[in-house]
Design an enzyme around this catalytic site. Sequence first.
Site, PDB file in Angstrom:
ATOM      1  N   HIS A 120     119.430   2.054  44.434  1.00 33.56           N
ATOM      2  CA  HIS A 120     120.407   2.670  45.325  1.00 33.56           C
ATOM      3  C   HIS A 120     120.439   1.866  46.618  1.00 33.56           C
ATOM      4  CE1 HIS A 120     122.012   5.795  48.056  1.00 33.56           C
ATOM      5  NE2 HIS A 120     122.450   6.437  46.993  1.00 33.56           N
ATOM      6  N   ASP A 197     110.956   5.369  45.063  1.00 32.43           N
ATOM      7  CA  ASP A 197     112.092   6.212  45.426  1.00 32.43           C
ATOM      8  C   ASP A 197     112.215   7.278  44.348  1.00 32.43           C
ATOM      9  OD1 ASP A 197     114.567   7.418  45.678  1.00 32.43           O
ATOM     10  OD2 ASP A 197     115.707   5.564  45.854  1.00 32.43           O
ATOM     11  N   GLN A 200     115.692  10.875  42.346  1.00 33.57           N
ATOM     12  CA  GLN A 200     116.258  11.359  41.090  1.00 33.57           C
ATOM     13  C   GLN A 200     115.204  11.888  40.128  1.00 33.57           C
ATOM     14  OE1 GLN A 200     119.458  11.684  40.568  1.00 33.57           O
ATOM     15  NE2 GLN A 200     120.095  10.657  42.442  1.00 33.57           N
ATOM     16  N   LYS A 223     118.330  17.412  46.466  1.00 37.42           N
ATOM     17  CA  LYS A 223     118.436  17.049  45.052  1.00 37.42           C
ATOM     18  C   LYS A 223     117.497  17.878  44.174  1.00 37.42           C
ATOM     19  CE  LYS A 223     119.908  12.300  46.019  1.00 37.42           C
ATOM     20  NZ  LYS A 223     121.298  12.342  45.574  1.00 37.42           N
ATOM     21  N   CYS A 361     126.711   4.144  45.112  1.00 37.63           N
ATOM     22  CA  CYS A 361     125.810   3.470  46.070  1.00 37.63           C
ATOM     23  C   CYS A 361     124.864   2.504  45.355  1.00 37.63           C
ATOM     24  CB  CYS A 361     125.021   4.481  46.898  1.00 37.63           C
ATOM     25  SG  CYS A 361     126.042   5.417  48.051  1.00 37.63           S
TER      26      CYS A 361
END
Length: 402
Positions: A120, A197, A200, A223, A361
């Site tokens: 991203h 990261d 997700q 999220k 993104c």
Amino acid sequence: MNETIRNDFPILQRTVYGKPLVYLDNAATTQKPRCVVEKITEEYYNVNANIHRGVHFLSQQATEAHEEARRTIQKFINAAKPEEVIFTRGTTESINLVASSFVYEFMSPGDEIIISGMEHHSNIVPWQIQAARYDISVKVIPVNENGELDMDSFANLFTEKTKLVSVTHISNVLGTINPVKEIIRISHAHNIPVLIDGAQAVAHQEVDVQELDADFYAFSGHKIYGPTGIGILYGKEKWLDRMPPYQGGGEMIASVSFEKTKFNDLPFKFEAGTPDYIGSTALAVALNYVTDIGLPEIAAYEDSLLQYATQRLTAIEGMRIFGQSRNKSGVISFLVGNIHHYDMGMLLDRLGIAVRTGHHCAEPLMHLMGVEGTVRASFALYNTTEEIDILTAGIEQVSRMF
């Protein structure tokens, strides 16, 4: 997952253009259960007071709620201690914090950072800013045609100049679940720390930062069924202790004079200004909500949705699905024939179906795949096979128009 869970999310009962809402944009943000919204209201109406420095009752009560939320998050990701949990505004700020503070303290001109080709923008641009500022280099792990990282190439990217690896746990475009434990093992064999990261990942599978041995792990509240504007940076104490503050101001200081400032202890050193103590408590409620349902159960259910959706969508004439990893989360990015992703998304919207369109993104990944953008359907614990049937019928209806 049953109807009781769907009833926890009032927005799912609404209509769009006279059609029942089918919300399949969960990789962008999840909807909020009633208990999270009620917690926000409760806190503002009953416990609203600035925290940490107040001696009055409300301030003490708000402080305890905020720090109890930190302990909830510590337990959720199995951090060794609450001081390793830093509140931020989201994944993006968490990565920017590490980019700013780690590079300043530990890197010199000519040093290198390794990221991947499926990142991203929030795990690309912060490093490019530091690269321009400090004359360091950003190296990229290739992505193969199945949407998986080329691990052999990754192992060969390390040099004596490598100082950090920063990769996504799950691709927001491809749904690929990266072998982050193996990435961390290889990196640590070179004595290189790793930032993951996890934006997700945390809503879709159990994350144990100690079991992974991650040095840093970042994610966003919105999220994982929590409020917007609140996020988490986990960092091993040994790194956070040595890194300088990302921002200056109140909260993050022990003492200030015009000659010198002494910074506060962890975690407060990295939490300048009034923290989002309302958001932190609501995030804790969201994490408890997910924990009560059970992340293994959520993962299994969402995988069944992914398999069903893949089977249904693959049967549509002209369908191209991007990301065929053997290890994949509940995301399907696709194009149908020559239909522009924006046209598909706009027309599905008129049928009440919310999907995401564009480059998500992740422009470098789009360039690698040879497309401008895709349509993305992403699943959550409240989605159903009936909604996938509606999506399938919608795509077929749009396709006939072209």
